[in-house]
Design a protein around this motif. Structure first.
Motif, short mmCIF file in Angstrom:
data_model
loop_
_atom_site.label_atom_id
_atom_site.label_comp_id
_atom_site.label_asym_id
_atom_site.label_seq_id
_atom_site.Cartn_x
_atom_site.Cartn_y
_atom_site.Cartn_z
N LYS A 184 0.82 -1.00 0.00
CA LYS A 184 -0.08 -0.11 -0.06
C LYS A 184 0.81 1.24 0.01
O LYS A 184 0.67 2.20 -0.66
CB LYS A 184 -1.01 0.03 1.17
CG LYS A 184 -1.84 0.97 1.11
CD LYS A 184 -2.84 0.78 2.53
CE LYS A 184 -3.99 1.83 2.62
NZ LYS A 184 -4.52 1.81 3.77
N LEU A 229 2.64 1.48 -3.46
CA LEU A 229 1.69 2.07 -4.59
C LEU A 229 1.33 3.66 -4.24
O LEU A 229 1.13 4.36 -5.31
CB LEU A 229 0.25 1.48 -4.35
CG LEU A 229 0.34 -0.06 -4.82
CD1 LEU A 229 -1.05 -0.88 -4.94
CD2 LEU A 229 0.64 -0.21 -6.56
N LEU A 230 1.30 3.95 -3.19
CA LEU A 230 0.93 5.53 -2.74
C LEU A 230 2.36 6.29 -3.26
O LEU A 230 2.10 7.25 -3.82
CB LEU A 230 0.75 5.58 -1.30
CG LEU A 230 0.59 7.09 -0.85
CD1 LEU A 230 -0.73 7.74 -1.59
CD2 LEU A 230 0.49 7.16 0.81
N PHE A 270 4.35 5.50 -5.65
CA PHE A 270 4.61 5.46 -7.19
C PHE A 270 3.38 6.27 -7.43
O PHE A 270 3.50 7.01 -8.79
CB PHE A 270 4.53 4.14 -7.59
CG PHE A 270 5.74 3.28 -7.54
CD1 PHE A 270 6.89 3.61 -7.67
CD2 PHE A 270 5.70 1.85 -6.90
CE1 PHE A 270 8.01 3.02 -7.51
CE2 PHE A 270 6.81 1.15 -6.79
CZ PHE A 270 7.92 1.70 -7.05
N SER A 271 1.99 6.45 -7.04
CA SER A 271 1.26 6.91 -7.64
C SER A 271 1.31 8.58 -7.41
O SER A 271 0.97 9.34 -8.51
CB SER A 271 -0.16 6.50 -7.09
OG SER A 271 -0.44 6.91 -5.66
N ALA A 288 3.62 9.50 -9.91
CA ALA A 288 3.19 9.51 -11.34
C ALA A 288 2.24 10.75 -11.50
O ALA A 288 2.38 11.44 -12.40
CB ALA A 288 2.37 8.26 -11.52
N VAL A 289 1.73 11.13 -10.62
CA VAL A 289 0.71 12.57 -10.67
C VAL A 289 1.79 13.50 -10.81
O VAL A 289 1.57 14.55 -11.38
CB VAL A 289 -0.24 12.53 -9.18
CG1 VAL A 289 -0.62 13.86 -9.13
CG2 VAL A 289 -1.16 11.42 -9.45
#
Length: 102
Positions: free
Chosen positions: A71, A74-75, A77-78, A81-82
């Motif tokens: 979790k 993923l946070l 990496f996101s 990406a944003v």
């Protein structure tokens, strides 16, 4: 004060400090070539200090026995990406506005 609040305040302060320092450096060194030279010299200084402070090339660490935090990964990496997509789109919009002025 708990750790989460302190870490968010510190992260916000560092973010604001980075943005503010870019304007401060632009004010202190108005010429772009001089700013690039200062950036190169500071990067070289940090590299040399990093080499001096390293005792040897071997890095010894203890393997972590905790499970992987999917979790949190993923946070991270996101968020990357944003930030990447926002910067890319901002640059495209800014470039389009500059081309219309000319």
């Amino acid at each position: 004060m708990n750790f989460t609040t302190l870490s968010y305040l510190l992260a916000g302060g560092v973010g604001i400090g980075l943005v503010g320092s870019t304007y401060l450096i632009r004010y202190v060194y108005p010429e772009k070539e001089l700013r690039l030279e200062v950036c190169f010299l500071v990067s070289l200084f940090v590299c040399i200090i990093g080499l001096i402070s390293t005792v040897n090339g071997n890095v010894t660490y203890v393997a972590v026995s905790q499970p992987l935090h999917i979790k949190a990964l993923l946070l991270s990496f996101s968020l990357f990406a944003v930030a990447f997509v926002t910067g890319y789109l901002w640059n495209k919009i800014k470039w389009g506005i500059r081309q219309k002025r000319i």
